[in-house]
Enzyme design. Structure first.
Site, mmCIF file in Angstrom:
data_model
loop_
_atom_site.group_PDB
_atom_site.id
_atom_site.type_symbol
_atom_site.label_atom_id
_atom_site.label_comp_id
_atom_site.label_asym_id
_atom_site.label_seq_id
_atom_site.Cartn_x
_atom_site.Cartn_y
_atom_site.Cartn_z
ATOM 1 N N SER A 28 -55.773 -19.876 34.937
ATOM 2 C CA SER A 28 -55.931 -20.000 36.419
ATOM 3 C C SER A 28 -54.620 -20.118 36.658
ATOM 4 O O SER A 28 -54.331 -20.540 37.888
ATOM 5 C CB SER A 28 -57.128 -21.814 35.691
ATOM 6 N N GLU B 170 1.181 -1.361 -0.184
ATOM 7 C CA GLU B 170 0.068 0.107 0.136
ATOM 8 C C GLU B 170 1.137 1.580 0.280
ATOM 9 O O GLU B 170 0.619 2.417 0.167
ATOM 10 C CB GLU B 170 -0.975 -0.094 1.600
#
Lengths: 145, 786
Positions: free
Chosen positions: B471, B193
């Protein structure tokens, strides 16, 4: 008189048997013996965590101790000794309300007569006193006598 | 006419002409000065931008969410297969050489697994790396030993990351410091690079010319002209538009950056900033995360070919993606290696050797999307109460949760199979499900399913679906009664009742079987979930008391005191139900349900703990009585079908629930260590056609059969005694006599029946065979007296 002696022996024998029979049943009714302090042990995997927690408490590092104890409780949630030690940790942190609650939690897992239950009551009394609840502290101390 | 005098005006014209030239110069000078000033100002502006961004918070680090750390010990219920699955989740890799931390391998017969754990900083304690061997037998850990053969009692694994909270731009990264960057990575970057990185001031005209030449020779773009500094500027500060203006800005800012900061700082920033891949919405930035993402290794554990491959990705992470285009990525890797050799960083032989390395198999990216969206969603919701959104997404917080992946997976598998089975049985195709699994002693939620399709984010029914609980409310009614002096043996009337509900209206509840059952003991009314007996009991105890009980159990809302509340006309979420039952299961000790253990900062500073807290909300004896009754529900009542799935020795306590028209099917129950709540229903609230027993219960049973559970042993308070009792006669009786049932009573609450008193015996002794003989003798005597 051998006959009367024999008859008397049988009578005494029957009486003894009658007395013994319910006695045997009553023996079975006796509750299990409360565990001694050393009887409340922890599992091999929890033991090093409890030991580390106690060392941290000795160093007055309750937050560190709390971390170890929470790990231990995850592994062994029904161990009253771990809850008791966590209560001690909270006491050192000055969180007296949680000290009392965690001591109660520990006691809920113990027979009332267990020595650790007495330690929990003692810790709760100290925590109540710190909270300015002298009456409650004295009540608990009365129970300890 | 006198000749016209030249007027001074004319005389002044020349100077005016010369003054015009001067003004042009002045104008030019002014313009140049202004331009210079503007340029200087702009440069100052760029300078401030560069410094502000570089010195301030350079990166937003997402918060990471972790599962509970797995604690390994001898006796732990676990198989090698299940452990391997968790290791995979935690990003461990299969490696027969165990070359570094985070690797494992297991023998083919699954009896032995070798493992090198990763060191982990938990904030309040450090866990070192362990190298150990684990042996399995009978679905448990049979032994653990260190490398030197020392037995190990407890080993804590580093926790699996189960999610992260990203900022809006979805960037994710793992920061690395300069000293953590391998030299080979630096060499590879420089070679491919920016070869003159250490010799330029931010821009490199020679580099541009060299790259141009290389690209012409290659016939394509093989090198870029931008320096690493320019690339960093482009990535950090600028957009990706290709304009001259942007290029100029980039160049100025690169120079400024180099002016202010040294090469190592810039290089480190580059290594952390560069974009290296995409994982769904998540953008993989920096080599630290890329190393984990592609290779499941720390950056410093990568070898040369792997580092070169990552460096090759800089040019185009998508184009060179090694998972999608392995050939192309290897070619690019080899270019990098070649460039390293050309630059003198490698010998040709080293480069050739690295180029010969095959691409690593099983390149597996650890997913950024959470596999447990319902749970992680709840974590985020709870954190939002304490943290700002930007702190959650940008500060790199580490969040340790209570999720147990083993349990969570089991929940998901059970939902898939058990609900599909129910769909086949009922011809329903859209059954939805929610499940909450918790450790009730600590209040920690181990697993959560908010949908039938558990891996999908969406409506979280476990948290947000508020449905009538039917219930499931009854234990609160019966508990209120027990606190008011009722016993488990108190006879209740299960007969029609009409309740005035105001406004001239009346309510006439019915039993599920449409029948009346006459006088039934309290525990039996609960076990069989009789509505009529419950309503009568609840009206007698008082709605306010029932609501107070619900509040003590942990209900946050204040329901209106309507009689229908007694039969569960209360719409709450499965998570809220779980809280109510947590207090019951823990023997009356309320612990807030938690999904978070603690939060630490990015630098491992402890920030916040969510400790175990308890609060006694019920007297232990009342908790004992109601929990015994809930065990009766399972052993003798509506929960009896559980016996198809679980042995009776587990002594499960639980309750079924169904809403009006069978729209909701519930089961809440607990064993010795876990509480599980299951809800089934349809999203459009149409009838499901399943009761709690036929719908949620089988799912619950299948789940608990798969999980390793401990039997429920209720801690009996000393104020409670077990008594053989005949409820219909309301008297003590001898053990196992016809009509007798063994029930716990509070001391002093046993109905006085002097003539039967001598027959009473404690639980577990039953008097023994001698006792039974004595019983018979006394019984015979009594009958003779009568």
């Amino acid at each position: 008189m051998p006959n009367s002696f024999t008859g008397g022996g049988l009578l005494w024998g029957c009486l003894l048997l009658i007395l013994l029979l319910p006695g045997c049943a009553l023996l079975e009714l006796k509750p299990a013996r409360p565990p001694e302090p050393e009887a409340i042990s922890v599992s091999p995997q929890t033991a090093p965590l409890l030991a580390s927690a106690r060392q941290a408490l000795d160093r007055r590092e309750p937050a560190t101790a709390e971390g170890y104890l929470e790990r231990a409780i995850r592994l062994e949630p029904r161990n009253p000794l771990l809850w008791h030690t966590l209560a001690q940790t909270k006491y050192q942190q000055g969180d007296y309300a949680q000290t009392i609650q965690l001591s109660l939690r520990s006691n809920a897992l113990l027979p009332q007569s267990a020595p650790l239950a007495r330690e929990n009551l003692s810790l709760m009394a100290a925590a109540h006193r710190r909270l300015g609840q002298e009456d409650k502290a004295r009540q608990l101390e009365e129970q300890l006598r | 006419m006198a000749p016209r005098k030249r007027t001074p005006f004319r005389k002044t014209r020349r100077p005016r002409r010369s003054s015009g030239i001067f003004s042009w110069r002045k104008l030019l000078a002014t313009t140049a000065l202004a331009t210079f000033l503007l340029a200087a100002l702009y440069t100052l502006y760029l300078d401030s931008q560069v410094r502000a961004l570089f010195e301030g918070k350079r990166w937003e680090i997402p918060a990471r969410v972790y599962a509970r750390p797995l604690e390994l010990y001898t006796g732990l219920p676990l198989t090698a297969t299940r452990l391997t699955r968790e290791l995979d989740l935690a990003g461990y890799r299969l490696d027969r050489q165990l070359s570094s931390a985070g690797s494992y391998y297991h023998q083919a017969d699954d009896t032995t697994l070798h493992l090198v754990t990763r060191a982990f900083d938990f904030g309040d304690s450090q866990e070192p790396s362990h190298r150990l061997t684990i042996r399995f037998a009978n679905h448990r850990v049979a032994a653990m030993e260190a490398d030197d053969g020392t037995p190990l009692s407890l080993v804590r694994l580093d926790p699996a990351q189960i999610g992260s909270f990203h900022p809006l731009h979805h960037e994710d990264r793992l920061l690395v410091a300069r000293q953590e960057i391998p030299q080979a990575l630096v060499h590879a970057l420089l070679a491919i690079e920016d070869r003159r990185y250490y010799r330029h001031y931010g821009i490199d005209p020679r580099g541009i010319i060299r790259a141009l030449a290389a690209n012409i020779r290659a016939g394509s773009t093989v090198q870029g002209g931008s320096t690493l500094t320019q690339q960093l500027i482009k990535n950090m500060y600028l957009t990706h538009e290709r304009t001259l203006g942007r290029k100029v800005n980039e160049a100025i800012m690169a120079l400024l950056l180099e002016y202010h900061y040294n090469k190592e700082e810039i290089l480190t920033a580059y290594v952390n900033e560069v974009f290296l891949g995409q994982d769904g919405q998540r953008a993989i930035h920096g080599f630290g995360l890329a190393s984990q993402f592609y290779f499941r290794r720390q950056l410093n554990e990568l070898d040369l070919p792997q580092l070169a491959l990552l460096v090759g990705l800089v040019r185009g992470p998508s184009y060179y993606d090694p998972r999608r285009f392995p050939q192309r990525s290897v070619q690019r890797r080899d270019q990098v290696l070649q460039a390293m050799a050309t630059a003198g960083f490698l010998t040709p032989a080293e480069a050739a050797s690295a180029q010969a390395a095959p691409l690593e198999q099983n390149l597996h990216a650890t997913g950024g999307a959470t596999p447990f969206p319902a749970f992680v969603g709840l974590v985020r919701r709870q954190l939002r109460e304490s943290y700002r959104e930007q702190d959650l997404t940008g500060q790199g917080l580490k969040i340790f949760t209570t999720l147990d992946p083993q349990v969570q997976w089991q929940v998901e598998e059970t939902i898939n199979t058990a609900v599909a089975k129910l769909e086949r049985q009922t011809d329903q195709q859209r059954i939805q499900a929610a499940v909450v699994v918790s450790r009730y002693d600590s209040g920690e939620i181990e697993a959560l399913a908010g949908s039938r399709i558990t891996g999908e984010a969406g409506f979280n029914r476990a948290v947000d679906a508020r449905r009538p609980i039917g219930s499931l409310i009854k234990p609160a009614v019966y508990l209120s009664a027990l606190e008011q002096g009722y016993t488990l043996a108190t006879l209740l009337e299960d007969a029609k009742i009409t309740v005035d509900i105001g406004g001239g209206k009346q309510w006439q509840p019915r039993n599920f079987d449409q029948r009346e059952h006459g006088l039934v003991p309290l525990y039996e009314a609960l076990a069989n979930s009789y509505n009529l007996a419950t309503v009568r009991l609840g009206m007698d105890v008082g709605l306010d008391r029932v609501i107070d009980t619900l509040t003590r159990l942990g209900l946050q809302q204040q329901p209106p005191p309507y009689p229908s509340l007694l039969l569960g006309a209360l719409s709450i979420s499965p998570l809220e139900v779980s809280q109510l039952y947590q207090t019951l299961a823990a023997g009356g000790f309320y612990s807030p349900q938690r999904v978070i253990q603690r939060v630490i900062a990015a630098d491992n500073r402890p920030l916040e703990r969510f400790p175990i807290t308890v609060e006694q909300r019920l007297e232990p004896e009342h908790a004992f009585l109601i929990n015994t009754a809930l065990q009766k529900v399972v052993s003798d009542g509506t929960g009896r079908p559980l016996s198809r799935y679980l042995p009776g020795s587990l002594a499960v306590a639980g309750k079924t629930g169904s809403s009006d028209g069978l729209r909701d099917s519930w089961f809440a129950g607990f064993t010795g260590d876990r509480l599980v709540v299951v809800w089934l229903g349809l999203d459009d609230n149409q009838p499901l056609g399943l009761t709690g027993s036929t719908g949620a219960l089988p799912v619950w049973g299948e789940l608990m059969r798969a999980l390793d559970s401990t039997p429920l042993v209720l801690a009996k308070p000393s104020t409670v005694e077990w008594v053989w009792f005949n409820p219909q006669r309301q008297s003590r009786t001898r053990a196992r006599a016809p009509g007798a049932v063994q029930l716990p009573f509070l001391n002093g609450s046993i109905p006085a029946t002097p003539e039967e008193a001598p027959l009473a015996r404690e639980k577990g002794d039953g008097g023994g065979w001698l006792g039974r003989i004595v019983d018979r003798v006394f019984q015979k005597e009594k009958e003779e007296k009568r």
